[in-house]
Each structure stands twice: as structure tokens, then as C-alpha cells.
Design an enzyme around this catalytic site. Structure first.
Site, short mmCIF file in Angstrom:
data_model
loop_
_atom_site.label_atom_id
_atom_site.label_comp_id
_atom_site.label_asym_id
_atom_site.label_seq_id
_atom_site.Cartn_x
_atom_site.Cartn_y
_atom_site.Cartn_z
N LYS A 173 50.20 15.07 54.19
CA LYS A 173 49.84 14.34 52.97
C LYS A 173 49.19 13.00 53.31
O LYS A 173 49.77 12.19 54.03
CB LYS A 173 51.09 14.12 52.12
CG LYS A 173 51.76 15.40 51.65
CD LYS A 173 53.01 15.15 50.85
CE LYS A 173 54.11 14.56 51.70
NZ LYS A 173 55.42 14.53 51.00
N THR A 205 55.33 5.56 41.42
CA THR A 205 55.18 6.76 42.25
C THR A 205 56.51 7.25 42.81
O THR A 205 56.54 8.02 43.77
CB THR A 205 54.22 6.49 43.41
OG1 THR A 205 54.72 5.36 44.18
CG2 THR A 205 52.83 6.15 42.89
N GLY A 207 59.39 9.40 43.66
CA GLY A 207 59.64 10.83 43.61
C GLY A 207 58.43 11.72 43.79
O GLY A 207 58.51 12.92 43.55
N THR A 208 57.30 11.16 44.22
CA THR A 208 56.09 12.00 44.35
C THR A 208 56.26 13.08 45.41
O THR A 208 55.82 14.21 45.23
CB THR A 208 54.86 11.14 44.69
OG1 THR A 208 55.17 10.29 45.80
CG2 THR A 208 54.44 10.29 43.51
N GLY A 209 56.91 12.74 46.52
CA GLY A 209 57.09 13.73 47.58
C GLY A 209 57.99 14.87 47.14
O GLY A 209 57.70 16.05 47.39
N CYS A 210 59.10 14.53 46.48
CA CYS A 210 60.00 15.55 45.94
C CYS A 210 59.28 16.46 44.97
O CYS A 210 59.41 17.69 44.99
CB CYS A 210 61.18 14.89 45.22
SG CYS A 210 62.10 13.69 46.15
#
Length: 281
Positions: A173, A205, A207-210
Site C-alpha cells: 500500500k 483516516t 481504520g483505513t488499513g482494517c
């Protein structure tokens, strides 16, 4: 209905962790289940406390899930203990789980390590070889590949090395060290594909990865191939960020339910419905 399981910690403020995962899976029309690895006390300004479950209790949760409602896809998030990682890997092997998306939460955007060296070693040896796809950010890619990533060429070489090492696909990412929203997918066969995106000017932003890894798992559960699953997940997260939800005093959550229409009380009119029955006035 297709089913998906998140194995991760709880975020009591609802922006990340299993709460973000369940919202994402539900928004994708997938039945969501969760095995909780830890309780956290946190909000948009930071984490104040973590209480891990025992390995025995995590194993019991996973047994209950797999022996009753089998998940079509699994997403794993932050697991800070090597013993818990071992339990997850053991149960995924025992139940011959498929469509495993591993979000290797190890390093914060600031560069701070989030789990111990012992847990990172266990993650590498036990869990990553089981993954269908790994979704590291730039700092995590640097840890897994043991090299710096400063340019797109570095992303390619690092992701190829990780893929070859663990025998799985890697979604590297962008957006941390690189000033863009471009992600690179390297397949297990060595082919790669860029997913270009426009950076959305939204400071919220959390929690974007989750959310991204859960969206990928949801799409895999529905039968999309990996490339399609990543493309659809990128589109979902862009729209969730683009909805410009603004909650909390720090880096707030995105709007996972951006596509769900809302109605005001007045819009419901005289046929207002309460708890499934016509409201009595």
C-alpha cells in the site's frame, strides 16, 4: 449469504478493529463474524489500554465459528502476541481455511513498532505462509523485505521478495513514504498490477488499513478473483473517505455506511414505523 471472519482486536470507538471490519463486511452484503484477540480502550486521539484474550479463549472462539458457520474468507488484523498468532495459524490449518487476507499490523505510520520482535518472528514463520494475500503498508513492507522503500521501483522489488519468501500475493500500500494513493499487487506467480488512486484530502483516516483488508476479504468471499477484489475494495474505501465524515477530536473514522440511505423522522411522515410496526399516535 456469503460469510467472512475477522480475527482482530476491538476498537471501542468504532473506527478500526473488528468494528470497522464488521461494518465493512456488512456494507458488502456479507455475513460478518469475529474472533476477538484483544479489547482496547481507544478513541480518535489514541490508545489508552489493551487487554489481550488468552490463547485458550481465542482457540475456543475459532472452534465455535468454524464448526458452525464456516467463513468463506478470513481477515486477520493486529495480533500483538506470538502465542495468539500461533493459535490463529494452528486453527486456520486445522480447518483448511481459504481466502486468508493478512493485514500484518506491525508498524505505525510514525514508524513506531506496534508488536514485539518475537511476535513479528512468529507472524513471519506461522501466519504469513498461510496467507492468500498480505496487505502491508510501506513501513511494514520495509520490515518484511528488510530494505528501504522510497520509490515505486523499490515497492516492486520489495513486494516481489516478500511474495517469493512466503508464497503468497502481496498488496503493497502506497501513501506512507510515497506521496500518492497507488497500491501495488504482486501475485504469487510474480505478475504485478498497479492500482492507481487519487489522494483524498481527508484527515480522518482512522481504520483505513482494517477497512481495506476487510473489503478485500468480503469480495473474495463473494467469489471475485484477487485482482477484482482489490479493485472493488479500493473503490469502496475511496468513497468511504470521500463521504467526509467528521467525528471525534483526533483522526476520525471514515463513513463505512456511505451507501446506506438515511431518512429523517419527518421524512417518514404519518406512516412512521417503530420496531417493525406502524407507529400508534
Amino acid at each position: 449469504m456469503n460469510t467472512a471472519l475477522t480475527i482482530a482486536g476491538s476498537d471501542c470507538s468504532g473506527g478500526a478493529g473488528i468494528q470497522a471490519d464488521i461494518k465493512t463486511m456488512t456494507a458488502h452484503g456479507v455475513y460478518a463474524m469475529s474472533a476477538i484477540t484483544a479489547l482496547t480502550a481507544q478513541n480518535t486521539t489514541g490508545v489508552t489500554g489493551i487487554m489481550e484474550v488468552t490463547p485458550e479463549f481465542l482457540a475456543e472462539q475459532l472452534d465455535c465459528i468454524f464448526t458452525d458457520i464456516r467463513p468463506d474468507a478470513i481477515k486477520t488484523g493486529m495480533v500483538s502476541s506470538g502465542n495468539l498468532i500461533k493459535v490463529i495459524a494452528q486453527k486456520l490449518r486445522e480447518y483448511d481455511a481459504a481466502n486468508i487476507v493478512v493485514d500484518p499490523v506491525m508498524v505505525a505510520t510514525s514508524g513506531a513498532r506496534l508488536i514485539s520482535e518475537e511476535a513479528i518472528h512468529t507472524l513471519k514463520t506461522e501466519l504469513l505462509p498461510l496467507a492468500t494475500v498480505i496487505t502491508p503498508n510501506i513501513p511494514e513492507t520495509e520490515v518484511l523485505a528488510n530494505r528501504k522503500v522510497k520509490r515505486e521501483e523499490d515497492m516492486v522489488s520489495a513486494a516481489e521478495m516478500i511474495s517469493e519468501t512466503y508464497g503468497c500475493a502481496v498488496l503493497c500500500k502506497g501513501g506512507h513514504s510515497l506521496n500518492d494513493a497507488n497500491d501495488l499487487l504482486v501475485m504469487a506467480d510474480g505478475t504485478h498490477q498497479w492500482f492507481r488512486g487519487n489522494r483524498i484530502q481527508n484527515p480522518n483516516t482512522h481504520g483505513t488499513g482494517c477497512t481495506l483488508s476487510s473489503a478485500i476479504a468480503s469480495n473474495l468471499a463473494k467469489g471475485y478473483d484477487l485482482s477484482e477484489s482489490v479493485s472493488l475494495a479500493k473503490d469502496y474505501i475511496s468513497k468511504a473517505l470521500g463521504a467526509m465524515l467528521d467525528l471525534g477530536k483526533g483522526s476520525g473514522p471514515m463513513n463505512h455506511a456511505f451507501a446506506i440511505p438515511t431518512q429523517s423522522r419527518s421524512a417518514l411522515g404519518q406512516d412512521d414505523v417503530a420496531f417493525g410496526k406502524k407507529k400508534i399516535t
